[in-house]
Design an enzyme around this catalytic site. Structure first.
Site, mmCIF file in Angstrom:
data_model
loop_
_atom_site.group_PDB
_atom_site.id
_atom_site.type_symbol
_atom_site.label_atom_id
_atom_site.label_comp_id
_atom_site.label_asym_id
_atom_site.label_seq_id
_atom_site.Cartn_x
_atom_site.Cartn_y
_atom_site.Cartn_z
ATOM 1 N N ASP A 173 -0.058 19.046 45.690
ATOM 2 C CA ASP A 173 0.660 19.642 44.558
ATOM 3 C C ASP A 173 1.380 20.889 45.081
ATOM 4 O O ASP A 173 0.756 21.765 45.673
ATOM 5 C CB ASP A 173 -0.316 20.009 43.446
ATOM 6 N N ASP A 193 -8.660 15.405 38.501
ATOM 7 C CA ASP A 193 -8.940 15.431 39.936
ATOM 8 C C ASP A 193 -8.014 16.400 40.675
ATOM 9 O O ASP A 193 -8.226 16.680 41.853
ATOM 10 C CB ASP A 193 -8.883 14.030 40.557
ATOM 11 N N HIS A 194 -7.008 16.937 39.979
ATOM 12 C CA HIS A 194 -6.130 17.980 40.510
ATOM 13 C C HIS A 194 -6.473 19.313 39.843
ATOM 14 O O HIS A 194 -7.119 19.341 38.792
ATOM 15 C CB HIS A 194 -4.663 17.682 40.206
ATOM 16 N N ASN A 230 -1.356 18.499 37.617
ATOM 17 C CA ASN A 230 -1.521 17.091 37.249
ATOM 18 C C ASN A 230 -2.821 16.998 36.448
ATOM 19 O O ASN A 230 -3.908 17.154 36.999
ATOM 20 C CB ASN A 230 -1.589 16.206 38.499
ATOM 21 N N GLU A 235 1.262 13.374 34.848
ATOM 22 C CA GLU A 235 0.302 12.365 34.384
ATOM 23 C C GLU A 235 -0.271 12.715 33.013
ATOM 24 O O GLU A 235 -1.491 12.704 32.819
ATOM 25 C CB GLU A 235 -0.821 12.155 35.410
#
Length: 257
Positions: free
Chosen positions: A216, A245-246, A7, A34
């Protein structure tokens, strides 16, 4: 063969990170979530120059999913058939004999939100779709940001998360329902360090303090189990300047016959 999910929380911002990571890791499939951009803005040319084919289903500002591979992307489909949903959350292709389903499962916002009910309904639709896909494609992998931490070991502080989305029992039951289709959590096939997470909040020095969640995932069908060699979370991209942030989750498989 290596397949991965990430992501990126805006591909417009993170494209240099993605290109550098692809060059370093040489994965056979990268699923993105995203992307947050319309199809007309997707960097097909930059990826092609780097040696990659790509498909994308996107929209302005929100959501967006893509599959990137140096190999041919065959039998492409987008969305969940029969689900009337304008949000761009699913893209599917067959790559090197594996049916790749890239999904960005809704967040849900809060347990008392309409978005939570949308999430649970969306997961039911995904379950029905995968049940049919597995009949047609026994070699299947579901990669993406599930927005579900399936067990307390996937949460940095389970007590602090009680009553919140991502960890609620209905969400976890939906995850178990996917497993019940004959899918397997590839990360848990192997011994992993405690406190292994794929997402950390930007706030409160979440990454530095490892205040994360494992949301995830790469689920694989039964026929792929014997080919799974190792699965890991690559934390390096989370250390970059202006990171998502992932961070990526990667599964290595032996070649299919």
């Amino acid at each position: 063969m290596k397949i991965a999910t990430w992501n990126v929380n805006s591909l417009n911002v993170r494209l240099p990170h993605v290109l550098d990571w692809l060059a370093a890791e040489q994965v056979d499939v990268l699923c993105l979530q995203e992307t947050k951009q319309e199809d007309s803005k997707f960097p097909y040319a930059a990826l092609k120059e780097a040696g990659y084919n790509a498909i994308h289903s996107g929209q302005k500002t929100y959501n967006g999913v893509a599959i990137i591979s140096p190999h041919a992307l065959e039998d492409v489909s987008m969305g969940i058939p029969g689900l009337n949903d304008e949000q761009k959350r699913v893209i599917v292709a067959t790559v090197q004999g594996i049916r790749i389903v890239c999904a960005y499962i809704p967040n849900g916002q809060s347990l008392d939100s309409d978005k939570y009910q949308y999430k649970l309904g969306w997961l039911e639709a995904l379950h029905r779709y995968l049940q049919e896909e597995l009949q047609r494609h026994p070699n299947l992998a579901l990669l993406g940001d599930y927005n579900i931490a399936p067990a307390d070991e996937d949460v940095h502080d389970p007590a602090a998360w009680v009553g919140q989305v991502l960890v609620s029992e209905p969400e976890r039951e939906a995850f178990r329902g996917l497993v019940g289709l004959g899918l397997h959590d590839s990360f848990r096939l192997f011994e992993q360090e405690p406190g292994s997470f794929s997402w950390w909040d930007y706030r409160m020095a979440g990454f530095r303090r490892n205040l994360g969640l494992r949301i995830d995932h790469i689920l694989v069908s039964q026929p792929l189990l014997a080919h799974c060699l190792r699965c890991w979370i690559d934390k390096a991209p989370r250390k970059l300047e202006r990171p998502s942030d992932h961070t990526p989750v990667v599964l290595e498989l032996s070649a299919l016959p």
